[in-house]
Structure formats: structure tokens, C-alpha cells
Write an enzyme that holds these catalytic residues in place. Structure first.
Site: not given
Length: 379
Positions: A352, A72, A134, A70
Site C-alpha cells: 500500500h 485488485d 479484497e 486477490h
């Protein structure tokens, strides 16, 4: 060289502000790179989500190796807390910095670089299924790609998912399965009343607390051959009652279950319903439940595919990766219904986080590992 190409692709992808559901230019750029390498590319957008399918080699080839990833990314959060521009792709201290550097633009870039350099046999094909959903609801991402593939006669014999899998050092872990995940939302309904006259009300709070306590203390299992024990976590209890002299009419609670291959979501749902009905019968408080299933547990049994990946990792890193099913969910939970799937990618320590970053040497290692996986798959 494949290593420098992978780093350059990673840098260009980080510069794309592709926060779910925005495409941000990431898939447009990848299509350009892949088409230059001889891939046929198709956009498979659905529900406002951008997805990319790419294939090199004959359709219906005797051997087709796939990759899923992914582009994104999660939101950057407080930009003031970053020491770099989140989409600046700055190279510093041997690191490439920016949102998505670890999760997982570097993984996509490493595979694209390796695939672009691959020499395929006449009966061989490479397929890439890259999604922009995702990190979101994942309803129109990899699922949409697999639906499109089924409708158009496209298939993979095996698939690598490039999520970060290594907890500490490059090469220490690969994923051969994942736990299932489901969330149950309970609502207990009673009768509102004055706290001084509890006999005129029906308080839902103690009933819901009893149910939550029963669920929290229940042992789902002791683990299986390839999985740790399943877990149930109470994530919230809410009444929303600002008054101290009012018995509320409703109370709500939420639990999340991460379950191994000893269970299915349907079986766990039946158990939760039985527990709720039992407490409702004991207390006279109505308890309703809704369930959201994020994915079932699955296992790709150790064998040819895991051996292929482990051997490539060991050659390039000197480590034989542990075969694990730990962690959260990934889009491998969808791919497993199509073909055998194994996950291998970078060290995921900063994914993240503010100042997300990846060691450049890891991108280079990963590109070599993927290059070797592709070569050995067709050997």
C-alpha cells in the site's frame, strides 16, 4: 522453471491497472495461463466485481487443495511521489516495482506458477478462487465465489490464502487466525440552544464524551491462548459546529474494536448498547448506535494444515514460521466458514506504500514453498 514463471506472471499482473473495482485485465490474463495448464476456468462476476474460479482435477475429488487471493489493488495515490511508473513493473536493484507487487499479485503469481507445474494424483484436485474485491467492500468478491461454489457443488478440503504474512524476513510468520473487526457509530441527540442560556438546551457533547471515556478505559480482556488482548480505539468525535455561542443538537463518535476469540460481534454489540443506554439514562440525552461488522475472529487450530505449511517454509527458508493471529482482516475470514484455512505469503513491508516493491528472490522462494505445499498435500 517455476521460479521464473512466477516472476513473469507477477510482472504481467502488475502491468494490469486493477484498482478496485476495475479488473484491469488481470483475471483475463490469469485465466489464459491457467487454461494452458489444464485448468477449467469460470468467471464468477457479481455486483460489478470480477472474480475467477479455476479447477484442475476431478470435481468432488477425494482431496482438494484450494488457494484464495486477490488481484485488485489500492489506488496509487500521488503519482508524482513515485520514482517508477506504478503499473510499469520495472525490475531494478533486485526488486520488482509497482502497485500490487507485494499485496498481493506476487502471491497469486507464485501459486499459479506452482499449480501450473503440479502433477496431481487421480483423486486430487486444485482449486483457485481469485477475487477482484479484497481491497474494497468485499461483499461481491470471495463471498460471491464461495456462494457460487456452494451452489455448484464445488468444495475445498483445505485452503491457503496468499496474503503477505511475514513482518521482517521471508518465512518468519504464518497466520492461523485473525481477530474480528467491528465499528460502532454513535449519535447523541439533544436540544440546540444559546450558549449563554444552557438551561434552555440539552447539550449532547458531554454525554457523548462520557460514553467515549467509559469505552476507552474499559479492558475487554487480557488475551487468549492464541490471541493478544482485544482493543477498542476511538477513531473520531464530530460535532460540526462552527459557532462558539451555539450548543449543538447532535454529536457523533466512532469506535473500532479488534476482538479475539473471547468475543463475538453480537456480544460486543450488546455491551455497547448497554453502555450507551446507561449514559443516556444518566444524562437524559438520547444515544443511538449502528454497527458494521467486518468479520468475526477465527482460529484454525494448529495441526495438519499448519504443520504442512510450516514444514514447507522451513525447508525453503531455514525458518520455522511463528503461528500468529496478528494484523488486520483478510478474506480468510470468509474462507474459514468453508474449510480449514492458513495464510502464508511474502514480507509485507511496502504494501500500500508509494514505490511498492518486492524482492524477486522472495517471489522465487514463495513459488518453491507453494510447489512443496501442493506436492506434500497430495503425498
Amino acid at each position: 522453471m517455476v521460479e521464473r514463471h512466477a516472476v513473469e506472471i507477477t510482472r504481467r499482473l502488475i502491468e494490469c491497472p486493477s484498482v478496485t473495482p476495475e479488473e484491469g485485465g488481470a483475471l483475463v490474463y490469469l485465466a489464459e495461463v491457467l487454461e494452458q495448464a489444464g485448468f477449467a476456468c469460470t468467471r464468477v462476476d457479481r455486483g460489478g466485481i470480477a472474480n475467477l474460479f479455476a479447477r484442475k482435477g476431478p470435481k468432488g475429488a477425494g482431496r482438494t487443495l484450494g488457494f484464495n487471493g486477490h488481484t485488485d489493488v489500492v489506488p496509487v495515490g500521488d503519482t508524482g511521489a513515485w520514482t517508477v511508473q506504478p503499473f510499469g513493473a520495472e525490475e531494478r536493484d533486485g526488486m520488482l516495482w509497482g502497485r500490487g507487487a507485494t499485496d498481493m499479485k506476487s502471491g497469486v503469481a507464485a501459486w499459479v506458477a506452482a499449480a501450473a507445474a503440479a502433477d496431481l494424483p487421480e483423486d486430487g484436485a486444485l482449486v483457485l478462487a481469485i477475487t477482484g474485491d479484497e481491497e474494497g467492500d468485499a461483499t461481491d468478491g470471495t463471498v460471491a465465489l464461495l456462494d457460487w461454489m456452494a451452489a455448484n457443488g464445488e468444495a475445498m478440503d483445505a485452503c491457503i490464502v496468499g496474503e503477505p504474512t511475514c513482518p521482517e524476513v521471508m518465512g518468519d510468520m504464518m497466520k492461523i487466525g485473525r481477530r474480528g473487526s467491528m465499528t460502532a457509530f454513535f449519535t447523541a441527540r439533544g436540544v440546540q440552544g444559546h450558549a449563554a442560556y444552557p438551561h434552555r438546551a440539552k447539550n449532547p457533547v458531554p454525554a457523548l464524551a462520557r460514553l467515549v471515556a467509559l469505552l476507552d478505559t474499559h479492558v475487554l480482556d487480557d488475551g487468549t491462548d492464541h490471541f493478544d488482548a482485544s482493543t477498542l480505539a476511538v477513531t473520531t468525535m464530530d460535532v460540526g459546529n462552527p459557532a462558539t455561542n451555539v450548543i449543538p443538537a447532535e454529536a457523533r463518535a466512532t469506535v473500532n474494536i479488534r476482538f479475539n476469540d473471547a468475543h463475538t460481534s453480537s456480544g460486543l454489540t450488546r455491551w455497547l448498547e448497554e453502555m450507551a443506554d446507561e449514559v443516556a439514562a444518566q444524562t437524559g440525552i438520547g444515544i443511538s448506535m449502528t454497527v458494521k461488522v467486518s468479520g468475526e475472529s477465527f482460529l484454525t487450530p494448529p495441526g495438519a494444515l499448519s504443520d504442512l505449511v510450516a514444514a514447507a517454509v522451513e525447508v525453503e527458508t531455514g525458518r520455522r514460521p511463528e503461528m500468529s493471529t496478528s494484523g488486520g482482516t483478510s478474506d480468510a475470514r470468509f474462507v474459514k466458514d468453508h474449510c480449514p484455512v492458513v495464510e502464508f505469503g511474502l514480507v509485507g513491508k511496502t504494501m500500500h506504500q508509494v514505490d511498492e516493491r518486492v524482492e524477486i528472490v522472495q517471489i522465487e522462494q514463495l513459488a518453491r514453498i507453494y510447489e512443496r505445499i501442493i506436492r506434500d498435500f497430495f503425498r
